[in-house]
Design a protein around this motif. Structure first.
Motif, PDB file in Angstrom:
ATOM      1  N   ILE A   1      41.055  31.149  39.145  1.00 25.06           N
ATOM      2  CA  ILE A   1      40.874  32.016  38.201  1.00 25.06           C
ATOM      3  C   ILE A   1      39.410  32.692  38.457  1.00 25.06           C
ATOM      4  O   ILE A   1      39.091  33.860  38.328  1.00 25.06           O
ATOM      5  CB  ILE A   1      41.544  31.817  36.797  1.00 25.06           C
ATOM      6  CG1 ILE A   1      42.884  31.391  36.885  1.00 25.06           C
ATOM      7  CG2 ILE A   1      41.037  32.747  35.783  1.00 25.06           C
ATOM      8  CD1 ILE A   1      43.313  30.787  35.533  1.00 25.06           C
ATOM      9  N   HIS A   2      38.478  31.756  38.134  1.00 23.60           N
ATOM     10  CA  HIS A   2      37.055  31.917  38.287  1.00 23.60           C
ATOM     11  C   HIS A   2      36.514  32.809  39.631  1.00 23.60           C
ATOM     12  O   HIS A   2      35.860  33.928  39.242  1.00 23.60           O
ATOM     13  CB  HIS A   2      36.371  30.857  38.059  1.00 23.60           C
ATOM     14  CG  HIS A   2      34.849  30.942  37.911  1.00 23.60           C
ATOM     15  ND1 HIS A   2      34.263  31.537  36.666  1.00 23.60           N
ATOM     16  CD2 HIS A   2      33.720  31.083  38.738  1.00 23.60           C
ATOM     17  CE1 HIS A   2      33.022  31.864  37.017  1.00 23.60           C
ATOM     18  NE2 HIS A   2      32.482  31.156  38.017  1.00 23.60           N
ATOM     19  N   VAL A   3      37.300  32.387  40.503  1.00 18.78           N
ATOM     20  CA  VAL A   3      36.829  33.315  41.667  1.00 18.78           C
ATOM     21  C   VAL A   3      37.307  34.692  41.692  1.00 18.78           C
ATOM     22  O   VAL A   3      36.789  35.451  42.120  1.00 18.78           O
ATOM     23  CB  VAL A   3      37.724  32.500  43.103  1.00 18.78           C
ATOM     24  CG1 VAL A   3      37.460  33.436  44.304  1.00 18.78           C
ATOM     25  CG2 VAL A   3      36.843  31.149  43.258  1.00 18.78           C
ATOM     26  N   LEU A   4      38.733  34.624  41.248  1.00 16.65           N
ATOM     27  CA  LEU A   4      39.070  36.168  41.044  1.00 16.65           C
ATOM     28  C   LEU A   4      38.144  37.050  39.921  1.00 16.65           C
ATOM     29  O   LEU A   4      38.100  38.182  40.200  1.00 16.65           O
ATOM     30  CB  LEU A   4      40.506  36.254  40.292  1.00 16.65           C
ATOM     31  CG  LEU A   4      41.784  35.642  41.518  1.00 16.65           C
ATOM     32  CD1 LEU A   4      42.790  35.280  40.842  1.00 16.65           C
ATOM     33  CD2 LEU A   4      41.642  36.743  42.379  1.00 16.65           C
ATOM     34  N   TYR A   5      37.643  36.246  38.945  1.00 19.30           N
ATOM     35  CA  TYR A   5      36.912  37.036  37.978  1.00 19.30           C
ATOM     36  C   TYR A   5      35.716  37.301  38.874  1.00 19.30           C
ATOM     37  O   TYR A   5      35.243  38.527  38.787  1.00 19.30           O
ATOM     38  CB  TYR A   5      36.419  35.896  37.023  1.00 19.30           C
ATOM     39  CG  TYR A   5      37.015  35.937  35.983  1.00 19.30           C
ATOM     40  CD1 TYR A   5      38.538  36.195  35.724  1.00 19.30           C
ATOM     41  CD2 TYR A   5      36.604  35.388  34.682  1.00 19.30           C
ATOM     42  CE1 TYR A   5      39.552  35.733  34.652  1.00 19.30           C
ATOM     43  CE2 TYR A   5      37.495  35.416  33.386  1.00 19.30           C
ATOM     44  CZ  TYR A   5      38.835  35.329  33.609  1.00 19.30           C
ATOM     45  OH  TYR A   5      39.635  35.275  32.348  1.00 19.30           O
ATOM     46  N   LEU A   6      34.960  36.558  39.659  1.00 12.58           N
ATOM     47  CA  LEU A   6      33.799  36.760  40.316  1.00 12.58           C
ATOM     48  C   LEU A   6      33.852  38.036  41.631  1.00 12.58           C
ATOM     49  O   LEU A   6      33.357  38.682  41.883  1.00 12.58           O
ATOM     50  CB  LEU A   6      33.192  35.475  41.307  1.00 12.58           C
ATOM     51  CG  LEU A   6      32.788  34.515  40.186  1.00 12.58           C
ATOM     52  CD1 LEU A   6      32.311  33.279  41.194  1.00 12.58           C
ATOM     53  CD2 LEU A   6      31.452  34.901  39.396  1.00 12.58           C
TER      54      LEU A   6
END
Length: 108
Positions: A15-20
């Motif tokens: 999820i964090h990668v998608l945010y970034l």
């Protein structure tokens, strides 16, 4: 216990990668990131109910087009790339997600 920690760590990281990447963290997008990391397909398929059981870590966000996104509970909603003029959503409560299988079984 270690397995659950590893699972939540990988899901959170996806999820964090998608945010970034400035991508909306839809269930499908998170599942794709998990597959790219060769995550167990059984867990990938059960991503939504797993996250629903962890409201302290994840928020389930449903938009008017019925698309479900997984948000990090400790981050502002604005970080999730949801806010466009056409995006209107509501947070799902874990109890609702838990009741879905029963509701679906009684309507068939």
């Amino acid at each position: 216990q270690r397995g659950l920690w590893l699972c939540t760590s990988i899901v959170t990281s996806c999820i964090h990668v998608l945010y970034l990447e400035r991508h909306k963290p839809t269930v499908v997008a998170v599942q794709q990131k998990m597959r790219e990391r060769n995550f167990d397909e059984v867990i990938v398929q059960f991503l939504l109910p797993i996250c629903a059981r962890m409201p302290g870590l994840y928020l389930l966000w449903v938009e008017k087009d019925s698309q479900v996104s997984l948000l990090l509970a400790d981050k502002p909603i604005s970080d999730a790339n949801l806010r466009r003029s056409t995006d209107v959503g509501v947070q799902l409560k874990p109890e609702f997600v838990e009741a879905l299988p029963e509701i679906m079984n009684t309507t068939q």
